[in-house]
Design a protein around this motif. Structure first.
Motif, PDB file in Angstrom:
ATOM      1  N   ILE A   8       0.740  -1.031   0.001  1.00  0.00           N
ATOM      2  CA  ILE A   8      -0.109  -0.033  -0.167  1.00  0.00           C
ATOM      3  C   ILE A   8       0.841   1.230  -0.005  1.00  0.00           C
ATOM      4  CG2 ILE A   8      -1.825   1.291   1.185  1.00  0.00           C
ATOM      5  CD1 ILE A   8      -2.469  -1.719   0.241  1.00  0.00           C
ATOM      6  N   LYS A   9       0.704   2.134  -0.941  1.00  0.00           N
ATOM      7  CA  LYS A   9       1.730   3.271  -1.287  1.00  0.00           C
ATOM      8  C   LYS A   9       0.877   4.623  -0.800  1.00  0.00           C
ATOM      9  CE  LYS A   9       4.679   0.943  -3.491  1.00  0.00           C
ATOM     10  NZ  LYS A   9       4.072  -0.499  -3.845  1.00  0.00           N
ATOM     11  N   LYS A  10       1.464   5.764  -0.310  1.00  0.00           N
ATOM     12  CA  LYS A  10       0.901   7.009  -0.258  1.00  0.00           C
ATOM     13  C   LYS A  10      -0.149   7.255  -1.177  1.00  0.00           C
ATOM     14  CE  LYS A  10       4.446   8.993   2.611  1.00  0.00           C
ATOM     15  NZ  LYS A  10       5.396  10.099   2.824  1.00  0.00           N
ATOM     16  N   GLY A  11      -1.426   7.471  -0.846  1.00  0.00           N
ATOM     17  CA  GLY A  11      -2.400   8.021  -1.482  1.00  0.00           C
ATOM     18  C   GLY A  11      -3.193   6.665  -1.990  1.00  0.00           C
ATOM     19  N   GLU A  12      -2.952   5.639  -1.303  1.00  0.00           N
ATOM     20  CA  GLU A  12      -3.857   4.406  -1.623  1.00  0.00           C
ATOM     21  C   GLU A  12      -4.440   3.855  -0.379  1.00  0.00           C
ATOM     22  OE1 GLU A  12      -1.511   2.402  -5.374  1.00  0.00           O
ATOM     23  OE2 GLU A  12      -0.922   1.514  -3.101  1.00  0.00           O
ATOM     24  N   ALA A  13      -5.370   2.940  -0.496  1.00  0.00           N
ATOM     25  CA  ALA A  13      -6.023   2.218   0.731  1.00  0.00           C
ATOM     26  C   ALA A  13      -6.275   0.825   0.105  1.00  0.00           C
ATOM     27  CB  ALA A  13      -7.663   3.087   0.934  1.00  0.00           C
ATOM     28  N   MET A  45     -17.267  -6.449  -7.758  1.00  0.00           N
ATOM     29  CA  MET A  45     -15.841  -5.465  -7.592  1.00  0.00           C
ATOM     30  C   MET A  45     -15.221  -5.158  -8.884  1.00  0.00           C
ATOM     31  SD  MET A  45     -14.413  -7.205  -4.219  1.00  0.00           S
ATOM     32  CE  MET A  45     -15.549  -7.711  -2.484  1.00  0.00           C
ATOM     33  N   ALA A  46     -14.970  -6.366  -9.447  1.00  0.00           N
ATOM     34  CA  ALA A  46     -14.298  -6.170 -10.882  1.00  0.00           C
ATOM     35  C   ALA A  46     -14.977  -5.218 -12.024  1.00  0.00           C
ATOM     36  CB  ALA A  46     -14.231  -7.872 -11.380  1.00  0.00           C
ATOM     37  N   ALA A  47     -16.247  -5.433 -11.704  1.00  0.00           N
ATOM     38  CA  ALA A  47     -16.858  -4.261 -12.623  1.00  0.00           C
ATOM     39  C   ALA A  47     -16.784  -2.938 -12.476  1.00  0.00           C
ATOM     40  CB  ALA A  47     -18.609  -4.725 -12.884  1.00  0.00           C
ATOM     41  N   ALA A  48     -16.214  -2.732 -11.029  1.00  0.00           N
ATOM     42  CA  ALA A  48     -16.355  -1.608 -10.385  1.00  0.00           C
ATOM     43  C   ALA A  48     -14.729  -0.969 -10.537  1.00  0.00           C
ATOM     44  CB  ALA A  48     -16.721  -1.380  -8.760  1.00  0.00           C
ATOM     45  N   GLY A  49     -14.104  -1.740 -11.259  1.00  0.00           N
ATOM     46  CA  GLY A  49     -12.787  -1.512 -11.362  1.00  0.00           C
ATOM     47  C   GLY A  49     -11.686  -1.880 -10.155  1.00  0.00           C
ATOM     48  N   ALA A  50     -12.142  -2.754  -9.300  1.00  0.00           N
ATOM     49  CA  ALA A  50     -11.113  -3.145  -8.342  1.00  0.00           C
ATOM     50  C   ALA A  50      -9.971  -3.881  -8.842  1.00  0.00           C
ATOM     51  CB  ALA A  50     -12.009  -4.275  -7.276  1.00  0.00           C
ATOM     52  N   ARG A  51      -8.999  -3.345  -7.902  1.00  0.00           N
ATOM     53  CA  ARG A  51      -7.734  -4.055  -8.161  1.00  0.00           C
ATOM     54  C   ARG A  51      -7.139  -5.196  -7.380  1.00  0.00           C
ATOM     55  NH1 ARG A  51      -2.466  -1.448  -7.049  1.00  0.00           N
ATOM     56  NH2 ARG A  51      -3.652   0.324  -6.884  1.00  0.00           N
ATOM     57  N   PHE A  52      -7.552  -6.387  -7.595  1.00  0.00           N
ATOM     58  CA  PHE A  52      -7.213  -7.726  -6.675  1.00  0.00           C
ATOM     59  C   PHE A  52      -5.767  -7.921  -6.351  1.00  0.00           C
ATOM     60  CE2 PHE A  52     -11.223  -8.429  -9.099  1.00  0.00           C
ATOM     61  CZ  PHE A  52     -12.197  -8.773  -8.050  1.00  0.00           C
ATOM     62  N   GLU A  53      -5.496  -8.165  -4.991  1.00  0.00           N
ATOM     63  CA  GLU A  53      -4.240  -8.423  -4.815  1.00  0.00           C
ATOM     64  C   GLU A  53      -3.701  -9.846  -5.285  1.00  0.00           C
ATOM     65  OE1 GLU A  53      -0.829  -9.654  -3.276  1.00  0.00           O
ATOM     66  OE2 GLU A  53      -1.751  -7.520  -3.336  1.00  0.00           O
ATOM     67  N   GLN A  54      -2.623 -10.026  -5.943  1.00  0.00           N
ATOM     68  CA  GLN A  54      -2.274 -11.175  -6.568  1.00  0.00           C
ATOM     69  C   GLN A  54      -1.884 -12.468  -5.763  1.00  0.00           C
ATOM     70  OE1 GLN A  54      -2.354 -11.317 -10.216  1.00  0.00           O
ATOM     71  NE2 GLN A  54      -3.128  -9.068  -9.737  1.00  0.00           N
ATOM     72  N   ILE A  83      -8.328  -6.114  -2.070  1.00  0.00           N
ATOM     73  CA  ILE A  83      -8.228  -5.262  -3.114  1.00  0.00           C
ATOM     74  C   ILE A  83      -7.657  -3.860  -2.790  1.00  0.00           C
ATOM     75  CG2 ILE A  83     -10.338  -6.206  -4.215  1.00  0.00           C
ATOM     76  CD1 ILE A  83     -11.837  -3.665  -3.012  1.00  0.00           C
ATOM     77  N   THR A  84      -7.095  -3.004  -3.818  1.00  0.00           N
ATOM     78  CA  THR A  84      -6.353  -1.801  -3.634  1.00  0.00           C
ATOM     79  C   THR A  84      -7.114  -0.658  -4.391  1.00  0.00           C
ATOM     80  OG1 THR A  84      -4.315  -3.137  -3.017  1.00  0.00           O
ATOM     81  CG2 THR A  84      -4.297  -0.607  -3.801  1.00  0.00           C
ATOM     82  N   THR A  85      -7.311   0.300  -3.760  1.00  0.00           N
ATOM     83  CA  THR A  85      -7.662   1.529  -4.375  1.00  0.00           C
ATOM     84  C   THR A  85      -7.000   2.867  -4.073  1.00  0.00           C
ATOM     85  OG1 THR A  85     -10.003   2.595  -4.989  1.00  0.00           O
ATOM     86  CG2 THR A  85      -9.544   1.959  -2.638  1.00  0.00           C
ATOM     87  N   THR A  86      -7.481   3.959  -4.539  1.00  0.00           N
ATOM     88  CA  THR A  86      -7.108   5.275  -4.187  1.00  0.00           C
ATOM     89  C   THR A  86      -7.891   5.903  -3.192  1.00  0.00           C
ATOM     90  OG1 THR A  86      -7.855   6.545  -5.687  1.00  0.00           O
ATOM     91  CG2 THR A  86      -5.810   5.354  -6.558  1.00  0.00           C
ATOM     92  N   ILE A  87      -7.123   6.794  -2.429  1.00  0.00           N
ATOM     93  CA  ILE A  87      -7.786   7.475  -1.325  1.00  0.00           C
ATOM     94  C   ILE A  87      -9.097   8.064  -1.968  1.00  0.00           C
ATOM     95  CG2 ILE A  87      -8.057   9.430   0.378  1.00  0.00           C
ATOM     96  CD1 ILE A  87      -6.571   6.692   1.142  1.00  0.00           C
ATOM     97  N   LYS A  88      -8.626   8.848  -3.472  1.00  0.00           N
ATOM     98  CA  LYS A  88      -9.858   9.383  -4.159  1.00  0.00           C
ATOM     99  C   LYS A  88     -11.012   8.700  -4.632  1.00  0.00           C
ATOM    100  CE  LYS A  88     -10.123  11.872  -8.294  1.00  0.00           C
ATOM    101  NZ  LYS A  88      -9.363  12.171  -9.665  1.00  0.00           N
ATOM    102  N   ASP A  89     -10.653   7.467  -4.605  1.00  0.00           N
ATOM    103  CA  ASP A  89     -11.788   6.530  -5.238  1.00  0.00           C
ATOM    104  C   ASP A  89     -12.396   5.644  -4.131  1.00  0.00           C
ATOM    105  OD1 ASP A  89     -11.610   7.397  -7.677  1.00  0.00           O
ATOM    106  OD2 ASP A  89     -10.049   5.616  -8.407  1.00  0.00           O
TER     107      ASP A  89
END
Length: 274
Positions: free
Chosen positions: A128-133, A158-167, A199-205
């Motif tokens: 998890i980087k800065k700016g991410e959740a 989740m996938a339809a909403a653009g989720a980024r799944f942890e590998q 999943i990983t998303t941005t703070i913005k999203d």
């Protein structure tokens, strides 16, 4: 898991220790396991001590005492005849134990439990980087459980909403398409105590992601728990609390990590030993 009809004497001590209510006393007075309901957590096998009484003699004594309104009942934490028998599980049923038995190391992660190490701490790989959740969504709980067919309904949304799944997540490992959130057909009817989708998303999203998860919770036929993590800035401030409060979540610190994880982080790998 299996209960031997040859050994069981019908004491029913195993019934209340089942985490999903899969064990019951059948019409013959002996314990049985509903194979579809059982999640192979092995709690019944671990929770009871085993005595080695002879089943035939024990049954006879119990029948005789019953006729004179007396009862021979072992201590509640004992299986008197060692009737609970673990089975050699094959695919896909072995998936149940991998997600339900806390004593089993999951092959895809190398750790115990249902998620990656990053669920507990971000020190391992700084995923998890800065700016991410980082968002963890847990489906199921003891007493309820969940089928992967139900989990797939959520991962598709989740996938339809653009989720980024942890590998490295065990559920992600069973997906045939992360783009659609589809899970392998042969495990969809497997039931587990619980599982975690990461999943990983941005703070913005994040607000959008939380709204999607709210809709998933409304439709889910199980219990859904949500956790969110991010990196604090140099002053110890983080942006999550205001966002979560605004969206109607009660917040509290689940864990604060001070950066004392593995000595493999890039910032210290070149330090000389003292």
């Amino acid at each position: 898991m299996k209960i031997s009809k040859e050994k069981c004497v019908g004491c029913a001590n195993c019934v209340p220790v089942c985490t999903v209510g899969a064990i019951y006393i059948g019409e013959d007075g002996l314990a049985e396991i509903n194979a579809d309901t059982c999640v192979e957590c092995h709690n019944c096998y671990r929770s009871l001590s085993f005595e080695h009484l002879l089943p035939g003699i024990t049954r006879t004594i119990r029948k005789i005492l019953k006729k004179i309104n007396l009862r021979f009942q072992p201590d509640p934490d004992v299986c008197p005849t060692e009737a609970i028998v673990p089975e050699d599980l094959e695919w896909p049923r072995i998936v149940r134990r991998a997600f339900s038995d806390p004593m089993v190391t999951h092959e895809s992660t190398g750790v115990h439990g249902r998620g990656t190490e990053e669920v507990k701490t971000n020190d391992v790989s700084h995923r998890i980087k800065k700016g991410e959740a980082g968002v963890v969504v847990e489906f199921g709980r003891p007493g309820i459980g969940v089928y992967f067919r139900e989990v797939q309904k959520a991962t598709r949304v989740m996938a339809a909403a653009g989720a980024r799944f942890e590998q490295g997540n065990p559920v992600t490992q069973m997906m045939i398409s992360q783009a659609t959130g589809d899970i392998r057909e042969d495990v969809l009817d497997e039931r587990v105590l619980s599982c975690i989708v990461e999943i990983t998303t941005t703070i913005k999203d994040l607000t959008h992601t939380l709204n999607v998860l709210k809709e998933i919770c409304k439709a889910a036929e199980t219990v859904v728990s949500i956790g969110v993590s991010t990196i604090c800035d140099e002053d110890g401030k983080e942006p999550l609390r205001d966002i979560l409060t605004k969206e109607g979540y009660e917040t509290g610190w689940a864990k604060v990590n001070l950066g004392l994880g593995r000595a493999s982080n890039a910032s210290i790998t070149n330090r000389e030993s003292i």
